[in-house]
Design an enzyme around this catalytic site. Structure first.
Site, PDB file in Angstrom:
ATOM      1  CD  GLU A  91       8.931   4.116  10.454  1.00 40.23           C
ATOM      2  OE1 GLU A  91       8.968   4.816  11.483  1.00 40.23           O
ATOM      3  OE2 GLU A  91       8.267   4.434   9.442  1.00 40.23           O
TER       4      GLU A  91
ATOM      5  CD  GLU B 167       1.240   1.535  11.467  1.00 42.46           C
ATOM      6  OE1 GLU B 167       0.694   2.635  11.340  1.00 42.46           O
ATOM      7  OE2 GLU B 167       2.418   1.397  11.816  1.00 42.46           O
TER       8      GLU B 167
ATOM      9  CG  HIS C  43       6.138   1.729  13.855  1.00 45.42           C
ATOM     10  ND1 HIS C  43       6.955   1.821  12.746  1.00 45.42           N
ATOM     11  CD2 HIS C  43       5.052   2.497  13.596  1.00 45.42           C
ATOM     12  CE1 HIS C  43       6.383   2.627  11.861  1.00 45.42           C
ATOM     13  NE2 HIS C  43       5.229   3.052  12.354  1.00 45.42           N
TER      14      HIS C  43
ATOM     15  N   GLY D  64       1.047   8.606  10.606  1.00 43.00           N
ATOM     16  CA  GLY D  64       2.415   9.109  10.709  1.00 43.00           C
ATOM     17  C   GLY D  64       2.521  10.507  10.139  1.00 43.00           C
ATOM     18  N   GLY D  65       2.940  10.601   8.870  1.00 41.26           N
ATOM     19  CA  GLY D  65       3.227  11.893   8.251  1.00 41.26           C
ATOM     20  C   GLY D  65       2.137  12.934   8.427  1.00 41.26           C
TER      21      GLY D  65
ATOM     22  CG  ASN E  19       4.598   6.993  14.949  1.00 46.34           C
ATOM     23  OD1 ASN E  19       5.399   7.570  15.683  1.00 46.34           O
ATOM     24  ND2 ASN E  19       4.924   5.952  14.198  1.00 46.34           N
ATOM     25  CD1 TRP E  20       3.037  13.387  16.102  1.00 52.02           C
ATOM     26  CD2 TRP E  20       4.264  14.868  17.252  1.00 52.02           C
ATOM     27  NE1 TRP E  20       2.188  14.363  16.567  1.00 52.02           N
ATOM     28  CE2 TRP E  20       2.909  15.281  17.275  1.00 52.02           C
ATOM     29  CE3 TRP E  20       5.211  15.639  17.918  1.00 52.02           C
ATOM     30  CZ2 TRP E  20       2.496  16.440  17.931  1.00 52.02           C
ATOM     31  CZ3 TRP E  20       4.802  16.784  18.572  1.00 52.02           C
ATOM     32  CH2 TRP E  20       3.455  17.182  18.579  1.00 52.02           C
ATOM     33  CE  LYS E  21       6.212   7.378  10.797  1.00 52.32           C
ATOM     34  NZ  LYS E  21       6.409   6.475   9.692  1.00 52.32           N
TER      35      LYS E  21
ATOM     36  N   GLY F  86       4.345   5.667   4.843  1.00 54.87           N
ATOM     37  CA  GLY F  86       5.133   6.779   4.306  1.00 54.87           C
ATOM     38  C   GLY F  86       5.286   6.768   2.795  1.00 54.87           C
TER      39      GLY F  86
ATOM     40  CB  SER G  73      -0.242   6.203   2.898  1.00 52.56           C
ATOM     41  OG  SER G  73       1.165   6.080   2.731  1.00 52.56           O
TER      42      SER G  73
HETATM   43  C1  PEP Z   1       3.227   5.071  10.797  1.00 47.32           C
HETATM   44  O1  PEP Z   1       4.419   5.301  10.796  1.00 47.32           O
HETATM   45  O2  PEP Z   1       2.716   4.460  11.740  1.00 47.32           O
HETATM   46  C2  PEP Z   1       2.447   5.510   9.648  1.00 47.32           C
HETATM   47  C3  PEP Z   1       1.261   5.011   9.482  1.00 47.32           C
HETATM   48  O3  PEP Z   1       3.048   6.420   8.810  1.00 47.32           O
HETATM   49  P1  PEP Z   1       2.364   7.165   7.560  1.00 47.32           P
HETATM   50  O4  PEP Z   1       0.988   7.630   7.999  1.00 47.32           O
HETATM   51  O5  PEP Z   1       3.278   8.319   7.282  1.00 47.32           O
HETATM   52  O6  PEP Z   1       2.291   6.190   6.460  1.00 47.32           O
END
Ligand code: PEP
Length: 251
Positions: free
Chosen positions: A99, A167, A97, A232-233, A11-13, A173, A211
């Site tokens: 967010e 999640e 999600h 994500g990151g 997920n590049w957001k 994050g 994470s």
């Molecule tokens: C996400 O936003 O779906 C996610 C899991 O982010 P991160 O891996 O950065 O925690």
């Protein structure tokens, strides 16, 4: 071990301009040598990049959107429909999600409508659920997740058209993750709910997200009810994302 094929989704957001995105994809493809045989890899960039990586630029990876509107088209300025994502080459779309739930006030009912829109358009919905830290501290993590599932899963729930992503909000994050025991317990609870609801619990893929990094991926992905990760990151760094893909069981 089941015959569920693992999935690593990125997920590049709201990150990525055309040139850096193309470089990231090329770097990843070089590291993986194309789509890996041991798991599915799905990249979910901002919608603006979907056409930028059209055709051969897709490198055989799966592609997904990060959100969709419930309607197929209409007067919804700034929104994108599931049909549009499909038209742009997507096979998946993330819905619900945390967010989106937090930044846009999305309710379970809206998330359900989006998941159903995904199915209508022929996309697989990656449905996100997860508790806040306060909810976990209050001992209500499983209750929250089950309520989110009950409220936001599409009415025609099936393993072919829906994937669940657990999640925990507080792990996204932050560099923090639940313990392996906590992840295993929650995934087991989700699978039990899926089984009660559909009788096909064993067929569903349940991803863990929050994470996931190269140094914790192997132990998380080895858990029996974890069928992959939503990342994500670390999906924005080809070396890290590749290391997570490589840590996937079956490699
Ligand atoms: C996400 O936003 O779906 C996610 C899991 O982010 P991160 O891996 O950065 O925690």
């Amino acid at each position: 071990m089941s015959d569920r094929r693992p999935m690593i989704a990125g997920n590049w957001k709201m990150n990525g301009l055309r040139e850096e995105a193309l470089a990231l994809i090329a770097d990843l493809a070089e590291r993986t040598g194309g789509p890996p045989s041991h798991c599915d890899v799905v990249l979910c960039p901002p919608a603006t990049l979907l056409h930028a990586v059209d055709g051969a630029g897709r490198r055989g990876f799966g592609w997904g959107g990060q959100d969709c509107h419930a309607e197929a088209n209409g007067a919804h300025t700034g929104d994108i429909s599931a049909e549009m994502l499909r038209d742009a080459g997507c096979g998946h779309v993330i819905v619900g999600h945390s967010e989106r739930r937090a930044d846009h006030g999305e309710t379970d009912a809206q998330v359900r409508a989006k998941a159903e829109a995904a199915q209508r358009a022929g996309l697989v919905a990656i449905l996100c659920v997860g508790e806040t830290e306060a909810e976990r501290d209050a001992g209500d993590a499983e209750g929250v997740v089950v309520r989110q599932l009950a409220g936001s899963a599409p009415s025609a729930l099936a393993p072919e058209t829906a994937i669940i992503a657990y999640e925990p909000v507080w792990a996204i994050g932050t560099g923090r993750t639940p313990t392996l025991e906590e992840i295993a317990a929650m995934h087991g609870r989700i699978r039990a709910w899926l089984d009660e609801r559909t009788g096909q619990g064993a067929g569903f893929r349940i991803l863990y997200g929050g994470s996931v990094k190269p140094d914790n991926a192997a132990e998380i992905l080895a858990l029996a009810d974890v069928d992959g990760a939503l990342v994500g990151g670390a999906s924005l760094k080809a070396a890290d994302f590749h290391a997570i893909i490589a840590a996937c069981p079956g490699n």
